[in-house]
Scaffold this motif. Structure first.
Motif, PDB file in Angstrom:
ATOM      1  N   LEU A 169     114.896 -14.335 -13.516  1.00 40.93           N
ATOM      2  CA  LEU A 169     114.538 -12.953 -13.405  1.00 40.93           C
ATOM      3  C   LEU A 169     115.757 -11.931 -13.397  1.00 40.93           C
ATOM      4  O   LEU A 169     115.742 -10.668 -13.983  1.00 40.93           O
ATOM      5  CB  LEU A 169     113.759 -12.778 -12.056  1.00 40.93           C
ATOM      6  N   LEU A 170     116.925 -12.524 -12.810  1.00 38.82           N
ATOM      7  CA  LEU A 170     117.955 -11.748 -12.920  1.00 38.82           C
ATOM      8  C   LEU A 170     118.355 -11.550 -14.244  1.00 38.82           C
ATOM      9  O   LEU A 170     119.042 -10.498 -14.671  1.00 38.82           O
ATOM     10  CB  LEU A 170     119.050 -12.363 -12.011  1.00 38.82           C
ATOM     11  N   HIS A 171     118.321 -12.549 -15.040  1.00 35.35           N
ATOM     12  CA  HIS A 171     118.654 -12.378 -16.441  1.00 35.35           C
ATOM     13  C   HIS A 171     118.121 -11.436 -16.889  1.00 35.35           C
ATOM     14  O   HIS A 171     118.483 -10.517 -17.909  1.00 35.35           O
ATOM     15  CB  HIS A 171     118.515 -13.781 -17.265  1.00 35.35           C
ATOM     16  N   PHE A 172     116.607 -11.121 -17.136  1.00 37.76           N
ATOM     17  CA  PHE A 172     115.857 -10.428 -17.659  1.00 37.76           C
ATOM     18  C   PHE A 172     116.145  -8.937 -17.122  1.00 37.76           C
ATOM     19  O   PHE A 172     116.320  -7.993 -17.918  1.00 37.76           O
ATOM     20  CB  PHE A 172     114.216 -10.554 -17.287  1.00 37.76           C
ATOM     21  N   PHE A 173     116.397  -8.835 -15.851  1.00 42.87           N
ATOM     22  CA  PHE A 173     116.755  -7.338 -15.352  1.00 42.87           C
ATOM     23  C   PHE A 173     118.326  -7.057 -15.858  1.00 42.87           C
ATOM     24  O   PHE A 173     118.491  -6.181 -16.318  1.00 42.87           O
ATOM     25  CB  PHE A 173     116.997  -7.412 -13.804  1.00 42.87           C
ATOM     26  N   SER A 174     119.104  -8.251 -15.893  1.00 40.47           N
ATOM     27  CA  SER A 174     120.235  -7.706 -16.500  1.00 40.47           C
ATOM     28  C   SER A 174     120.397  -7.408 -18.209  1.00 40.47           C
ATOM     29  O   SER A 174     121.061  -6.314 -18.605  1.00 40.47           O
ATOM     30  CB  SER A 174     121.353  -8.932 -16.233  1.00 40.47           C
ATOM     31  N   MET A 175     119.394  -7.970 -18.707  1.00 43.04           N
ATOM     32  CA  MET A 175     119.174  -7.643 -20.129  1.00 43.04           C
ATOM     33  C   MET A 175     118.597  -6.105 -20.347  1.00 43.04           C
ATOM     34  O   MET A 175     119.036  -5.486 -21.352  1.00 43.04           O
ATOM     35  CB  MET A 175     118.231  -8.576 -20.836  1.00 43.04           C
ATOM     36  N   CYS A 176     117.887  -5.748 -19.458  1.00 42.81           N
ATOM     37  CA  CYS A 176     117.370  -4.414 -19.384  1.00 42.81           C
ATOM     38  C   CYS A 176     118.306  -3.271 -19.037  1.00 42.81           C
ATOM     39  O   CYS A 176     118.449  -2.318 -19.511  1.00 42.81           O
ATOM     40  CB  CYS A 176     116.197  -4.342 -18.653  1.00 42.81           C
ATOM     41  N   VAL A 185     115.974   0.783 -11.458  1.00 46.41           N
ATOM     42  CA  VAL A 185     117.164   0.315 -11.573  1.00 46.41           C
ATOM     43  C   VAL A 185     118.006   0.834 -13.193  1.00 46.41           C
ATOM     44  O   VAL A 185     119.138   1.062 -13.025  1.00 46.41           O
ATOM     45  CB  VAL A 185     117.194  -1.194 -11.678  1.00 46.41           C
ATOM     46  N   VAL A 186     117.158   0.619 -13.945  1.00 47.43           N
ATOM     47  CA  VAL A 186     117.581   0.645 -15.281  1.00 47.43           C
ATOM     48  C   VAL A 186     117.956   2.222 -15.320  1.00 47.43           C
ATOM     49  O   VAL A 186     118.890   2.595 -15.938  1.00 47.43           O
ATOM     50  CB  VAL A 186     116.433   0.298 -16.246  1.00 47.43           C
ATOM     51  N   ILE A 187     116.982   3.064 -15.190  1.00 43.84           N
ATOM     52  CA  ILE A 187     117.321   4.485 -15.274  1.00 43.84           C
ATOM     53  C   ILE A 187     118.537   5.105 -14.771  1.00 43.84           C
ATOM     54  O   ILE A 187     119.265   6.021 -15.057  1.00 43.84           O
ATOM     55  CB  ILE A 187     116.156   5.341 -15.222  1.00 43.84           C
ATOM     56  N   THR A 188     118.685   4.553 -13.378  1.00 42.71           N
ATOM     57  CA  THR A 188     119.770   5.021 -12.530  1.00 42.71           C
ATOM     58  C   THR A 188     120.881   4.670 -13.190  1.00 42.71           C
ATOM     59  O   THR A 188     122.099   5.490 -13.565  1.00 42.71           O
ATOM     60  CB  THR A 188     119.606   4.436 -11.192  1.00 42.71           C
ATOM     61  N   TYR A 189     121.122   3.523 -13.603  1.00 40.06           N
ATOM     62  CA  TYR A 189     122.166   2.749 -14.364  1.00 40.06           C
ATOM     63  C   TYR A 189     122.445   3.520 -15.594  1.00 40.06           C
ATOM     64  O   TYR A 189     123.567   4.010 -16.124  1.00 40.06           O
ATOM     65  CB  TYR A 189     122.113   1.333 -14.803  1.00 40.06           C
ATOM     66  N   ASN A 190     121.530   4.254 -16.492  1.00 40.15           N
ATOM     67  CA  ASN A 190     121.568   4.696 -17.552  1.00 40.15           C
ATOM     68  C   ASN A 190     121.901   6.126 -17.502  1.00 40.15           C
ATOM     69  O   ASN A 190     122.425   6.826 -18.382  1.00 40.15           O
ATOM     70  CB  ASN A 190     120.223   4.425 -18.223  1.00 40.15           C
ATOM     71  N   SER A 191     121.459   6.905 -16.256  1.00 42.03           N
ATOM     72  CA  SER A 191     121.276   8.281 -16.331  1.00 42.03           C
ATOM     73  C   SER A 191     122.713   8.943 -15.363  1.00 42.03           C
ATOM     74  O   SER A 191     122.817  10.168 -15.392  1.00 42.03           O
ATOM     75  CB  SER A 191     119.847   8.660 -16.047  1.00 42.03           C
ATOM     76  N   ALA A 192     122.877   8.155 -14.490  1.00 41.90           N
ATOM     77  CA  ALA A 192     123.766   8.564 -13.500  1.00 41.90           C
ATOM     78  C   ALA A 192     125.143   9.334 -13.875  1.00 41.90           C
ATOM     79  O   ALA A 192     125.303  10.513 -13.508  1.00 41.90           O
ATOM     80  CB  ALA A 192     124.454   7.495 -12.518  1.00 41.90           C
ATOM     81  N   ALA A 193     125.594   9.096 -14.918  1.00 44.68           N
ATOM     82  CA  ALA A 193     126.908   9.860 -15.540  1.00 44.68           C
ATOM     83  C   ALA A 193     126.753  10.870 -16.042  1.00 44.68           C
ATOM     84  O   ALA A 193     127.452  11.956 -15.792  1.00 44.68           O
ATOM     85  CB  ALA A 193     127.578   8.901 -16.404  1.00 44.68           C
ATOM     86  N   ASP A 194     125.187  11.163 -16.495  1.00 42.99           N
ATOM     87  CA  ASP A 194     124.881  12.378 -17.263  1.00 42.99           C
ATOM     88  C   ASP A 194     124.103  13.479 -16.550  1.00 42.99           C
ATOM     89  O   ASP A 194     124.386  14.677 -16.574  1.00 42.99           O
ATOM     90  CB  ASP A 194     124.464  12.280 -18.768  1.00 42.99           C
TER      91      ASP A 194
END
Length: 209
Positions: free
Chosen positions: A91-98, A163-172
């Motif tokens: 599951l951690l692998h799946f999360f990391s992939m996303c 998790v994904v959107i925070t990682y993807n959007s925080a900088a902008d």
């Protein structure tokens, strides 16, 4: 010059090419930085003909996300079939992939892009998309051996996307977040671990019954 006549099979092949090309470009460049012309010109059709498949860029995005969900589900199944890793590691692998979606050719919108798309959707298209998204997370829970009675698929969706959107959007678009890459990586790692640990607890409790 006479117009070319397209069979139903031709149209199905062209639609598949539009979805594949759109997914590739959106994953690489993002929604905001990808022009529709890049997609239909790569496929080799006109703008007018493109609109016989999708009425807007936003509708195309929804179809691409639906198309991608099947790809992601197959990837999740393959991860679960790996014999040499534990359930939690899978599951951690799946999360990391996303989270690191660009490395895997996965299209994830930023917070800003989601708002842009949502504002231009019809209620009917949005409802259909949500139904497909619900089915995707139900299927994930099934292959993860977690009953939907124990965790609502909508909750799982929110957990994954948070998790994904925070990682993807925080900088902008999240100026009050610490957006250094090292900090974002550690944040995403901890969030993923907390969520997966919770899911593992639910799975194990269900097995004990």
């Amino acid at each position: 010059m006479a117009k070319r006549s397209y069979s139903q099979q031709d149209r199905e092949q062209i639609k598949e090419q539009l979805l594949q090309t759109g997914l590739e470009l959106f994953a690489k460049q993002g929604y905001k930085n990808t022009r529709l012309s890049q997609i239909f010109e790569t496929v080799g059709i006109s703008k007018t003909f493109f609109y016989t498949f999708f009425v807007s860029k936003e509708e195309l995005v929804l179809h691409i996300l639906d198309y991608q969900q099947e790809i992601l589900f197959q990837a999740a199944k393959e991860i679960m079939e790996q014999a040499e890793t534990t359930w939690k590691e899978k599951l951690l692998h799946f999360f990391s992939m996303c989270i690191h979606h660009k490395e895997y050719g996965i299209f994830i919108m930023t917070q800003e892009e989601e708002v842009m798309v949502f504002r231009n959707l019809t209620p009917e298209n949005y409802q259909l998309f949500q139904q497909g998204q619900m089915a995707f997370y139900e299927n994930l829970l099934h292959i993860w051996e977690i009953p939907t009675e124990k965790i609502n698929p909508k909750v799982l969706c929110n957990l994954v996307l948070s998790v994904v959107i925070t990682y993807n959007s925080a900088a902008d678009s999240m100026p009050f977040f610490y957006s250094d890459l090292e900090i974002l990586e550690e944040t995403a790692r901890l969030q993923s671990n907390y969520i997966v640990t919770h899911l593992e607890r639910i799975k194990n409790q269900n097995k004990l019954k």
